[in-house]
Design an enzyme around this catalytic site. Structure first.
Site, PDB file in Angstrom:
ATOM      1  N   LYS A  61     -18.908 -15.821   3.353  1.00 31.22           N
ATOM      2  CA  LYS A  61     -20.306 -15.700   3.518  1.00 31.22           C
ATOM      3  C   LYS A  61     -20.876 -15.065   2.372  1.00 31.22           C
ATOM      4  O   LYS A  61     -20.387 -14.450   1.939  1.00 31.22           O
ATOM      5  CB  LYS A  61     -20.738 -14.939   4.800  1.00 31.22           C
ATOM      6  CG  LYS A  61     -20.331 -15.458   6.182  1.00 31.22           C
ATOM      7  CD  LYS A  61     -20.660 -14.562   7.236  1.00 31.22           C
ATOM      8  CE  LYS A  61     -20.689 -15.304   8.708  1.00 31.22           C
ATOM      9  NZ  LYS A  61     -20.543 -14.333   9.641  1.00 31.22           N
TER      10      LYS A  61
ATOM     11  N   ARG B 237       0.915  -1.244  -0.057  1.00 31.45           N
ATOM     12  CA  ARG B 237       0.063   0.079   0.148  1.00 31.45           C
ATOM     13  C   ARG B 237       0.877   1.190  -0.066  1.00 31.45           C
ATOM     14  O   ARG B 237       0.354   2.388  -0.578  1.00 31.45           O
ATOM     15  CB  ARG B 237      -0.996   0.034   1.321  1.00 31.45           C
ATOM     16  CG  ARG B 237      -1.944  -0.983   1.150  1.00 31.45           C
ATOM     17  CD  ARG B 237      -2.882  -0.973   2.041  1.00 31.45           C
ATOM     18  NE  ARG B 237      -4.409  -1.634   1.641  1.00 31.45           N
ATOM     19  CZ  ARG B 237      -5.133  -1.972   2.386  1.00 31.45           C
ATOM     20  NH1 ARG B 237      -5.078  -1.730   3.856  1.00 31.45           N
ATOM     21  NH2 ARG B 237      -6.283  -2.459   2.253  1.00 31.45           N
TER      22      ARG B 237
ATOM     23  N   GLY C 245      -8.882  -7.906   0.039  1.00 34.85           N
ATOM     24  CA  GLY C 245      -7.876  -8.066   0.600  1.00 34.85           C
ATOM     25  C   GLY C 245      -7.305  -9.570   0.987  1.00 34.85           C
ATOM     26  O   GLY C 245      -6.044  -9.706   0.634  1.00 34.85           O
TER      27      GLY C 245
ATOM     28  N   GLY D  61     -13.410  -3.946   0.600  1.00 37.42           N
ATOM     29  CA  GLY D  61     -14.386  -3.251   1.056  1.00 37.42           C
ATOM     30  C   GLY D  61     -14.778  -2.368  -0.104  1.00 37.42           C
ATOM     31  O   GLY D  61     -15.955  -2.234  -0.668  1.00 37.42           O
TER      32      GLY D  61
HETATM   33  P1  AMP Z   1     -14.467 -12.881   2.884  1.00 36.62           P
HETATM   34  O1  AMP Z   1     -13.731 -12.017   4.021  1.00 36.62           O
HETATM   35  O2  AMP Z   1     -15.977 -13.035   3.006  1.00 36.62           O
HETATM   36  O3  AMP Z   1     -14.000 -12.883   1.684  1.00 36.62           O
HETATM   37  O4  AMP Z   1     -13.667 -14.372   3.640  1.00 36.62           O
HETATM   38  C1  AMP Z   1     -12.598 -14.573   3.676  1.00 36.62           C
HETATM   39  C2  AMP Z   1     -12.401 -15.740   4.675  1.00 36.62           C
HETATM   40  O5  AMP Z   1     -13.259 -16.847   4.444  1.00 36.62           O
HETATM   41  C3  AMP Z   1     -10.886 -16.426   4.965  1.00 36.62           C
HETATM   42  O6  AMP Z   1     -10.395 -15.862   6.067  1.00 36.62           O
HETATM   43  C4  AMP Z   1     -11.101 -17.681   4.564  1.00 36.62           C
HETATM   44  O7  AMP Z   1     -10.552 -18.435   5.847  1.00 36.62           O
HETATM   45  C5  AMP Z   1     -12.770 -17.737   4.779  1.00 36.62           C
HETATM   46  N1  AMP Z   1     -13.173 -19.248   4.296  1.00 36.62           N
HETATM   47  C6  AMP Z   1     -12.917 -19.514   3.073  1.00 36.62           C
HETATM   48  N2  AMP Z   1     -13.605 -20.735   2.861  1.00 36.62           N
HETATM   49  C7  AMP Z   1     -14.206 -21.224   3.969  1.00 36.62           C
HETATM   50  C8  AMP Z   1     -14.892 -22.291   4.496  1.00 36.62           C
HETATM   51  N3  AMP Z   1     -15.146 -23.157   3.545  1.00 36.62           N
HETATM   52  N4  AMP Z   1     -15.157 -22.333   5.729  1.00 36.62           N
HETATM   53  C9  AMP Z   1     -14.764 -21.677   6.584  1.00 36.62           C
HETATM   54  N5  AMP Z   1     -14.294 -20.460   6.108  1.00 36.62           N
HETATM   55  C10 AMP Z   1     -14.011 -20.157   5.060  1.00 36.62           C
END
Ligand code: AMP
Length: 399
Positions: free
Chosen positions: A201, A37, A354, A377
């Site tokens: 999620k 950054r 990120g 974000g």
């Molecule tokens: P996000 O911030 O929504 O982009 O999510 C990123 C996070 O999702 C990372 O820290 C991953 O460890 C988590 N992640 C990815 N796949 C899975 C999964 N199958 N179960 C639980 N966490 C997950």
């Protein structure tokens, strides 16, 4: 509408305030562990210095919540800027206190001042007009080069822009590149256009998914969010991450994809583990045969093969969100394989978010991608079709 361009400003010999995003990760000893950054802002800083400007730099770091917290001081950042610019950096002890104001007032052409962490001031995240006014009073020109916070209406990002007219404010090179690149991809992609969407999620990426659907040719889902879709299809997903309140929404997204003729892919197999841990017993299971009580923590090898096949003809690939729990080596293989595949492809490859940028960097492929967005974000909000508050007031009508 177009973004106000720094090159149209009459900067020569003037004082310029540059809002940067120096929110860099640090280890427990305060060493910067990734300075991407900071490096990304150097082009704009050097441009201003080449114009003989006096340059005032400002950024936030972490979440000190309006208090002076030593571990969030920008002193290590000042050292790194000094190293990268090969010139002295004057550090202010405060943000808009006596020290910062007097150092800003006496700053000479060619000098660089870094004021302290903007979030030491409570008004920063509250978009307090008094704070914006004080920050604005330091300089004759305002440049925003902090894409990572441009989706926030904060005093140094949004409020401050109202104290400068269109001849005295603009986007820096980094912000310009982010907005133009992501904007072009969304509005006018070379087809076939594939979006790989992963992460924990559905809720975090719902708006982005809905906005992307009419624009893409294919969507490939991975990560924890896949299980909400799989459950909606009636599969037993064991103890995998799921958002039960979004099952209907997941159904609607799949229906909408079908209606639009967008190919919607879900993992056909997963790396399933007995518990959420690196030393858990794990096995490859078809998405239809996840054992009760087990959780899917990565996409499996058949999904990697399928996704490679599906991405083979893509001309534009947008990737946001990891395919599994990439922080643990055991569940990083799916994400790593996808990263290698798209790095080798001839498509325009854009990585946003990120975590995804982090994983691409971990496998050393960051230079192989066409573009890596520095803001998580902010890039999501752009994909959602929103106008970012920090960008809105840096737009001008085309002549
Ligand atoms: P996000 O911030 O929504 O982009 O999510 C990123 C996070 O999702 C990372 O820290 C991953 O460890 C988590 N992640 C990815 N796949 C899975 C999964 N199958 N179960 C639980 N966490 C997950």
């Amino acid at each position: 509408m177009e973004l106000l361009n720094i090159k149209n400003l009459d900067l020569a010999g003037k004082k310029v305030f540059i809002r940067c995003d120096f929110n860099v990760p640090m280890d427990e000893f305060g060493n910067i562990s990734d300075d991407r950054r900071i490096r990304s802002a150097i082009a704009t800083i050097n441009y201003c210095l080449d114009q003989d400007c006096a340059v005032i730099l400002a950024s936030h770091l972490g979440r000190p919540d309006g208090e002076v917290v030593e571990k969030y001081s920008l002193i290590p950042v000042a050292r790194r800027i000094h190293h990268l610019l090969k010139r002295d950096v004057i550090m202010a002890e405060d943000v808009v206190g006596e020290d910062a104001m007097s150092k800003a007032a006496s700053l000479q052409s060619g000098e660089v001042l870094l004021i302290e962490n903007l979030r030491y001031e409570k008004g920063e995240t509250k978009n307090n007009p008094e704070l914006s006014k004080k920050l604005a009073s330091m300089a004759e020109f305002y440049i925003n080069d902090a894409f990572g916070v441009s989706h926030r209406a904060h005093a140094s990002v949004e409020g401050i822009t109202h104290f400068f007219d269109n001849k005295h404010k603009a986007a820096g090179f980094l912000l310009q590149k982010e907005i133009e690149f992501l904007g072009k991809i969304i509005q006018n992609p070379v087809r076939p256009f594939a979006a790989i969407v992963g992460g924990s999620k559905v809720s975090g990426k719902l708006e982005a998914l809905i906005n992307l659907l009419p624009k893409v040719d294919k969507v490939l889902i991975g990560g924890g969010m896949a299980f909400t879709f799989l459950k909606k299809l009636g599969y037993n997903i064991g103890a995998s991450l799921v958002e039960d309140d979004l099952l209907d929404e997941a159904g609607r997204i799949m229906d909408e994809a079908k209606k639009l003729g967008v190919k919607f892919y879900l993992p056909v197999d997963v790396v399933a583990a007995e518990k959420f841990s690196e030393d858990a017993i794990s096995k490859i299971a078809s998405s239809q045969e996840i054992p009760n009580g087990w959780m899917g923590l990565d996409i499996g090898p058949a999904t990697v093969r399928l996704y490679r096949e599906v991405l083979g003809d893509a001309q534009t690939i947008l990737w946001n969100g990891p395919m599994g729990v990439y922080e643990m080596d055991k569940y990083a293989r799916g994400s790593n394989s996808i990263a290698h595949f798209i790095a080798d492809s001839y498509a325009t490859t854009v990585v946003g978010g990120g975590d995804t940028a982090d994983l691409v960097q971990r496998v050393g492929l960051d230079d192989e991608m066409s573009f890596i967005s520095t803001g998580g974000g902010a890039s999501l909000e752009l994909l959602e079709g929103k106008i970012l508050p920090g960008v809105a007031s840096l737009m001008s009508k085309k002549d």
